[in-house]
Write an enzyme that holds these catalytic residues in place. Structure first.
Site, PDB file in Angstrom:
ATOM      1  N   ARG A 125       0.907  -1.323   0.004  1.00  0.00           N
ATOM      2  CA  ARG A 125       0.033   0.039   0.182  1.00  0.00           C
ATOM      3  C   ARG A 125       0.832   1.208   0.037  1.00  0.00           C
ATOM      4  O   ARG A 125       1.463   1.735   0.965  1.00  0.00           O
ATOM      5  CB  ARG A 125      -0.708   0.033   1.077  1.00  0.00           C
ATOM      6  CG  ARG A 125      -1.687   1.546   1.752  1.00  0.00           C
ATOM      7  CD  ARG A 125      -2.627   1.172   2.395  1.00  0.00           C
ATOM      8  NE  ARG A 125      -4.001   0.400   1.895  1.00  0.00           N
ATOM      9  CZ  ARG A 125      -5.386   0.627   2.579  1.00  0.00           C
ATOM     10  NH1 ARG A 125      -5.346   1.456   3.483  1.00  0.00           N
ATOM     11  NH2 ARG A 125      -6.198   0.313   1.894  1.00  0.00           N
ATOM     12  N   HIS A 152      -7.367   0.714  -6.376  1.00  0.00           N
ATOM     13  CA  HIS A 152      -7.718  -0.291  -5.153  1.00  0.00           C
ATOM     14  C   HIS A 152      -8.366  -1.618  -5.816  1.00  0.00           C
ATOM     15  O   HIS A 152      -9.657  -1.857  -5.336  1.00  0.00           O
ATOM     16  CB  HIS A 152      -8.476   0.465  -4.076  1.00  0.00           C
ATOM     17  CG  HIS A 152      -8.631  -0.305  -2.867  1.00  0.00           C
ATOM     18  ND1 HIS A 152      -7.837  -1.210  -2.512  1.00  0.00           N
ATOM     19  CD2 HIS A 152      -9.141   0.355  -1.766  1.00  0.00           C
ATOM     20  CE1 HIS A 152      -7.975  -1.422  -1.101  1.00  0.00           C
ATOM     21  NE2 HIS A 152      -8.735  -0.377  -0.782  1.00  0.00           N
ATOM     22  N   GLN A 155     -10.120  -3.935  -3.182  1.00  0.00           N
ATOM     23  CA  GLN A 155     -11.636  -3.414  -2.985  1.00  0.00           C
ATOM     24  C   GLN A 155     -12.641  -4.081  -3.782  1.00  0.00           C
ATOM     25  O   GLN A 155     -13.787  -4.100  -3.619  1.00  0.00           O
ATOM     26  CB  GLN A 155     -11.453  -1.996  -2.717  1.00  0.00           C
ATOM     27  CG  GLN A 155     -12.969  -1.542  -2.188  1.00  0.00           C
ATOM     28  CD  GLN A 155     -13.148  -1.991  -0.925  1.00  0.00           C
ATOM     29  OE1 GLN A 155     -12.525  -1.854   0.131  1.00  0.00           O
ATOM     30  NE2 GLN A 155     -14.479  -2.538  -0.527  1.00  0.00           N
ATOM     31  N   ASP A 240     -17.061   7.246  -2.081  1.00  0.00           N
ATOM     32  CA  ASP A 240     -15.877   6.932  -1.384  1.00  0.00           C
ATOM     33  C   ASP A 240     -15.622   8.199  -0.463  1.00  0.00           C
ATOM     34  O   ASP A 240     -16.293   9.347  -1.189  1.00  0.00           O
ATOM     35  CB  ASP A 240     -14.671   6.726  -2.156  1.00  0.00           C
ATOM     36  CG  ASP A 240     -13.385   6.401  -1.501  1.00  0.00           C
ATOM     37  OD1 ASP A 240     -13.436   6.378  -0.271  1.00  0.00           O
ATOM     38  OD2 ASP A 240     -12.126   6.603  -2.215  1.00  0.00           O
ATOM     39  N   CYS A 280     -16.288   1.455   0.274  1.00  0.00           N
ATOM     40  CA  CYS A 280     -15.173   1.087   0.783  1.00  0.00           C
ATOM     41  C   CYS A 280     -14.808   1.127   2.155  1.00  0.00           C
ATOM     42  O   CYS A 280     -14.297   0.163   2.764  1.00  0.00           O
ATOM     43  CB  CYS A 280     -14.152   1.102  -0.252  1.00  0.00           C
ATOM     44  SG  CYS A 280     -13.294   2.766  -0.067  1.00  0.00           S
ATOM     45  N   ARG A 308     -13.780  -8.596   1.825  1.00  0.00           N
ATOM     46  CA  ARG A 308     -12.472  -8.184   1.756  1.00  0.00           C
ATOM     47  C   ARG A 308     -11.482  -9.699   1.816  1.00  0.00           C
ATOM     48  O   ARG A 308     -10.678 -10.174   1.237  1.00  0.00           O
ATOM     49  CB  ARG A 308     -12.040  -7.070   2.308  1.00  0.00           C
ATOM     50  CG  ARG A 308     -12.440  -5.925   2.057  1.00  0.00           C
ATOM     51  CD  ARG A 308     -12.071  -5.444   0.812  1.00  0.00           C
ATOM     52  NE  ARG A 308     -10.768  -5.284   0.608  1.00  0.00           N
ATOM     53  CZ  ARG A 308      -9.940  -4.509   0.761  1.00  0.00           C
ATOM     54  NH1 ARG A 308     -10.379  -3.157   1.303  1.00  0.00           N
ATOM     55  NH2 ARG A 308      -8.583  -4.359   0.648  1.00  0.00           N
TER      56      ARG A 308
END
Ligand code: CP
Ligand code: NVA
Length: 321
Positions: A125, A152, A155, A240, A280, A308
């Site tokens: 990340r 991402h 996700q 988001d 998310c 996830r």
């Protein structure tokens, strides 16, 4: 001392968006485009099977180790990867750049060469997507994107799993993205291509996703300014935060520019009556989403978060066995 963190410049972004990650024998998962539509669907179906398995602890990754290099904060991604490795019989190592030589300037290339001789899979990340690509280029083992400023994809596996579980295959559906055209939105653009759905993005001027991505998905992705135009007839509405990690200093101006882009119950009532809302997380109630949407009794965001774990177990199996 070279810091691991480098802010992206325009050239880096342009390079990073040229994906997919081809010409390497080792399979990586840097964006959704690294896997074929059929492979992505296989992962979703395996994730659903793993979720309902009577034996959540399997041995498919026995004696394998996942290294996790996280330069940004995380709750879901970190925990789901660590638990995934435990449940599959393997182990994980959390590596903060602050505690490793990466944080003291050891090059990405050298770090990738060394780590990939010891562990079986690596997830990162970070900020610049180009750094993830550079690491993957020098890694002997699969590298997984745990979030960059551009994408991402893990996700999206969970988001797609959540939709598939409730509504079946997403192909042919309309999806609305309301808010910032940042990493999550850009992954929805890739998902539209790989999972074959129409994506309408409602965002304020100046907060659009990358033009290169839009140019190559013109047949299925469009931008509108009015959130109502995006959600009308949509089967899925997603959003988001308005100020992502790395945008902290822009928070005030972003709150102003995004006003009018909150996903409210009223907005959701213009989507299909069975439309799902996904986020998310972490969420800011009263900013990008109203509390009564996020906390509705039938809210899917908690399933989405749980998925996830299942989706990443399926991904790890796919890349490592
Ligand atoms: N959605 C997500 O990636 O959450 P974390 O930042 O907590 O990992
Ligand atoms: N867009 C958010 C996603 C967090 C999971 C961020 O980059 O901070």
């Amino acid at each position: 001392m070279t810091a691991f963190r480098l802010r992206p410049g325009a050239a880096d972004r342009a390079h990073a968006l040229r994906e997919p990650c081809t010409n390497m024998a080792t399979r990586h998962f840097l964006t959704l485009l690294d896997l074929s539509p059929a492979e992505l669907r296989d992962i979703i179906h395996r994730a659903i099977a793993l979720k309902h398995s009577k034996m959540p602890r399997e041995e498919t990754l026995k004696n394998k180790t996942l290294a996790m290099i996280f330069e940004k904060s995380s709750t879901r991604t970190r925990v789901s990867f660590e638990v995934a490795m435990t449940q599959l019989g393997g182990a994980s190592l959390f590596l903060s750049p602050a505690d490793t030589q990466l944080g003291r300037g050891e090059s990405i290339e050298d770090s990738a060469k060394v780590l990939s001789r010891m562990v079986d899979v690596i997830t990162i990340r970070t900020y610049q997507h180009a750094k993830l690509e550079l690491f993957a280029k020098h890694s002997r083992v699969p590298v997984i994107n745990s979030l960059t400023d551009d994408f991402h994809p893990c996700q999206l596996l969970a988001d797609m799993q959540t939709f598939f579980e409730r509504r079946g295959d997403i192909a042919g559906h309309k999806v609305a993205w309301v808010g910032d055209g940042h990493n999550m939105c850009q992954s929805y653009i890739n998902a539209a291509k790989q999972f074959d759905f129409e994506l309408v993005i409602a965002c304020p001027e100046g907060f659009e996703p990358d033009q290169y991505l839009l140019d190559r998905t013109r047949d299925r992705v469009s931008i509108v300014r009015d959130p109502l135009d995006a959600v009308r007839g949509a089967s899925l509405v997603a959003t988001d935060v308005w100020a992502s990690m790395g945008h902290e200093e822009e928070r005030k101006i972003r709150l102003e520019r995004f006003s009018g882009y909150q996903v409210t119950r009223e907005l959701m009532s213009s989507a299909r009556s069975d439309a799902l809302f996904l986020h998310c997380l972490p969420a800011h109630r009263g900013e990008e989403v109203a509390a009564d949407v996020l906390d509705a009794p039938d809210s899917m965001v908690w399933d989405e978060a749980e998925n996830r774990l299942h989706a990443q177990k399926a991904l790890l199996e796919f890349l490592c066995t």
